[in-house]
Design an enzyme around this catalytic site. Sequence first.
Site, PDB file in Angstrom:
ATOM      1  CB  CYS A  57      -0.954   0.020   1.191  1.00 26.73           C
ATOM      2  SG  CYS A  57      -0.124   0.084   2.804  1.00 26.73           S
TER       3      CYS A  57
ATOM      4  CB  CYS B 186      30.589  -4.153  32.353  1.00 21.18           C
ATOM      5  SG  CYS B 186      29.066  -4.646  31.539  1.00 21.18           S
TER       6      CYS B 186
END
Length: 500
Positions: free
Chosen positions: A185, A467
């Site tokens: 569409c 980390c």
Amino acid sequence: MSFILDFLRNVILSMLEIIWFGKKKISNSLQVFIRIKPGHKLAIDLDPKWDIRNVKEIVAPKMGISPDDIRIVFAGKELHNSTTIEECDLGQQSTLFVLKTPKKRSKNDNISTDIIAESISELELDDSGGSKPLNETLQDLSLDESNYSESKEEKESKKAHFYVYCSYPCKSVQNGKLRVRCSDCGDGAVTVDRDPQSWPDVLLPQRITVHCENELCPIRVDSQGDTEAQVHYAQFFFKCSNHPSLGEKDEAVPLYLIKPNLAKIPCLACTDIRDTVIVFPCESEHVACLDCFCDYCRVRLQERQFVFDEETGYYTLSCPAGCSNSYIREIHHFHLLSSTLYERYQKFGTEEYVLKNGGLLCPQPDCGMGIIPPSIENGASEEECRKIQCIGGCGYVFCRKCLQGFHVGDCENQPTATTSSSGRGTYVVDPVKTKDAKWDEASKKTIKISTKPCPKCRTPTERDGGCMHMLCTRAGCGFQWCWVCQAPWTRDCMGNHWFG
């Protein structure tokens, strides 16, 4: 009583709007369009510091519903409430799609109700996990954090990984932004089921499915007249980031051979390492800086050494190192040339096409009109084949054999054209230099040195700070692992070397 409550609610919302738009002075205002439904847009000025929750609270009164019942979609993703406007990297007059939150479905419903709520835009990686796959994808970013003296605007200008040719209004090569819509569409109110991982995902059809929110999206019917399963595919396209959006149909041509030089590969001609390069589509993926590429095109144009790619029919060039199967097949890359040179490229391409198909060019100065002459095979007489008139051009009538004014009798001998052998303007590539200017080999070396593979899916992953707890961002994986141990993340890892 309900009337009074509704009245008080509207008064409070109106006061909030006055506070947001009246008393609060917006700095660096950004105008965007809010698409509530097809054909219905609302223009709103936003502060880049606001978050999506603020936008919902502004839009909700216009729709007569609660902000909690609103979803906002942009670039194929649903935006989280905590996402700020500046994180979305919206351009002026961009369009946000506002959707109503669907009602909760029962457990027996086969349709998934999971909501993608990732705080990303332009299909960039979410770096909250502290890792990024280094394999070449459309999600790579050309960020350079080493130069802290750069202004914010200069750093932002380097973020774009995509390059496009903007035919209007810029008429030049610019940074681009990736957008997506439903292929059925054409509506932009879609959420992608997965991010694109390569250029084929973006350039080729039916590679990635989407959930289309447009209720008017057409239903597919197979050859037997039966309704097919509702599967919609993504149609990716690009917009220029240099000018305000001109609407949902505003598009630019992607220049997928131009890339940020993340691996710091030297140019095959000058050996300089530039931030932006062009990667030729040969097996070795040779790299050239944009200046050398333009010099290469200019010299080959002067020598009329462009050729037609037999597969596409385009007038183009191959890799300067002489590699086979290396023609540039998106000719908009030649817009890197100046406008004058690009016009010459188009002119020469047209002329060469005419000559290639048995035609000839009008010999009159300042004309050069391409002419497809009559042939004996098509029923023309020998006289008609020799007598040529420049129709649609200067009108000159000339002899096909000698290219002089038309005459009766034999042609006079004409001096043959000579070419200069001085070698000026020749574009030469040193074979030794090409060994270090290979995109793929340099990328493999960089990946091997600076990355570790995900223990589960083996995707090369780079740790960019933070980390040792890694989260694989590859679609469908999401494995949590330890950078030190290269094993599943455990409490022992957390206790022994969480932060090194």
